[in-house]
Design a protein around this motif. Structure first.
Motif, short mmCIF file in Angstrom:
data_model
loop_
_atom_site.label_atom_id
_atom_site.label_comp_id
_atom_site.label_asym_id
_atom_site.label_seq_id
_atom_site.Cartn_x
_atom_site.Cartn_y
_atom_site.Cartn_z
N ALA A 44 -16.19 -40.70 2.55
CA ALA A 44 -17.52 -40.26 2.17
C ALA A 44 -17.51 -39.62 0.79
O ALA A 44 -18.47 -39.73 0.04
N GLY A 59 -23.22 -38.25 8.04
CA GLY A 59 -22.35 -38.41 9.20
C GLY A 59 -21.28 -37.37 9.35
O GLY A 59 -20.38 -37.51 10.19
N LEU A 60 -21.33 -36.28 8.56
CA LEU A 60 -20.29 -35.25 8.66
C LEU A 60 -20.35 -34.59 10.04
O LEU A 60 -21.41 -34.17 10.49
N CYS A 113 -10.59 -38.73 14.09
CA CYS A 113 -11.94 -39.09 13.65
C CYS A 113 -12.40 -40.38 14.33
O CYS A 113 -11.58 -41.27 14.63
N LYS A 163 -14.57 -43.30 10.12
CA LYS A 163 -14.65 -42.01 9.46
C LYS A 163 -13.25 -41.51 9.12
O LYS A 163 -12.27 -41.88 9.77
N HIS A 202 -12.01 -35.02 6.30
CA HIS A 202 -12.44 -34.32 5.10
C HIS A 202 -12.22 -32.80 5.21
O HIS A 202 -12.48 -32.07 4.25
N THR A 227 -6.98 -40.12 9.23
CA THR A 227 -7.93 -40.02 10.34
C THR A 227 -7.58 -38.96 11.38
O THR A 227 -8.31 -38.80 12.34
N CYS A 280 -14.94 -34.77 9.93
CA CYS A 280 -14.90 -36.21 9.64
C CYS A 280 -16.18 -36.67 8.98
O CYS A 280 -17.27 -36.16 9.25
N ALA A 281 -16.04 -37.65 8.08
CA ALA A 281 -17.20 -38.27 7.42
C ALA A 281 -16.85 -39.70 7.01
O ALA A 281 -15.67 -40.03 6.89
#
Length: 291
Positions: free
Chosen positions: A39, A212-213, A234, A238, A241, A265, A290-291
């Motif tokens: 992302a 989508g975070l 994740c 995704k 992050h 991930t 996760c994003a």
């Protein structure tokens, strides 16, 4: 609470003091992994492992040029349950990075060699990047601190420093909220207690909301085994992050020995009972942002 934006300047920036001894650099093992489809543009994971010896030590993983720190983590290698990882902190300076410090616990300490691995998650400058920080008062009691993102922003990176704990205060909780607006940081004096005063200093790196975070949790087994881990993964499509974790039921007798992104991930939390053991049931919990 203090909040500041990250503004790139021409030339060199000054690294703020951490209140720690000089970073020990004897050997370096550096790995850089650049995942696709993140992302955040240019998301990169940098890992650095320091020397193996019997001294307390700090290790820092630095971001590549033209990227900013967005999150980080670390682990202790080779000293199960007898080293307290009491600082996991974003460092902003000439080079952004993530710094991790380990200290042996009180007597008898640890006679073997051990090392620290630090991991930084870095990216090209995200929209709305800000650093917020706060501290607790000094006291000799176990305590918690909540650090909030500025209104309308969500957290990615989390950091904390136990000032004055000297290896006798253990990190128990680094828990991002489900809506990613804040983090709760908890530290507990070890099983023998600690008479001196200490404080928690906490930091969060916050950005404008990413599509989508979300926070994903993974919990380990709740039992009395002395060493265990938990992994948060994740969802498909995704990437990690940000990082968090906690120990459920450790009562100050379980040390957090790892809190890190182990792949693009997954986030893993590892923990171990101190050398005296612990008869209660406990479990590690990992959080991946996760994003």
């Amino acid at each position: 609470m203090h909040v500041r934006s990250h503004a790139r300047r021409a030339g060199r920036r000054t690294v703020p003091a951490l209140g720690l001894a000089a970073i020990m650099v004897l050997t370096t093992q550096l790995a850089v992994v650049a995942p696709a489809g993140a992302a955040l543009a240019g998301l990169t994971r940098v890992t650095s492992t320091g020397p193996s010896n019997s001294d307390w030590k700090t290790r820092q993983a630095n971001c590549p040029t033209d990227t900013l720190l967005v999150a980080g983590g670390g682990r202790v290698n080779g000293a199960t349950g007898q080293v307290v990882m009491d600082t996991m902190l974003p460092v902003l300076g000439a080079t952004d990075g993530y710094s991790v410090t380990g200290r042996e616990d009180d007597a008898p300490g640890f006679t073997g060699d051990w090392s620290i691995t630090a991991t930084a998650l870095c990216a090209r400058e995200p929209a709305g990047w800000e650093l917020a920080e706060s501290t607790t008062p000094w006291s000799s009691a176990s305590k918690a601190l909540t650090v909030f993102c500025p209104l309308g922003k969500q957290l990615l990176g989390v950091g904390l420093e136990i000032n004055g704990g000297l290896g006798q205060v253990v990190v128990d909780e680094v828990r991002p909220s489900a809506d990613l607006s804040q983090v709760t940081l908890t530290a507990i004096e070890d099983g023998t207690g600690y008479a001196d005063e200490w404080q928690i200093r906490g930091k969060v790196i916050c950005v404008s909301p990413l599509a989508g975070l979300a926070r994903v949790a993974g919990i380990g087994v709740l039992d009395s085994n002395p060493v265990k881990s938990a992994t948060a993964t994740c969802p498909a499509g995704k990437l990690v992050h940000g990082v968090g974790g906690e120990i459920d039921g450790g009562a100050g007798q379980v040390r957090l020995t790892g809190l890190e992104p182990i792949s693009d991930t997954q986030v893993r939390v590892t923990a171990a009972e101190d050398e005296d053991g612990f008869t209660g049931n406990w479990a590690p919990r990992a959080y991946a942002i996760c994003a």
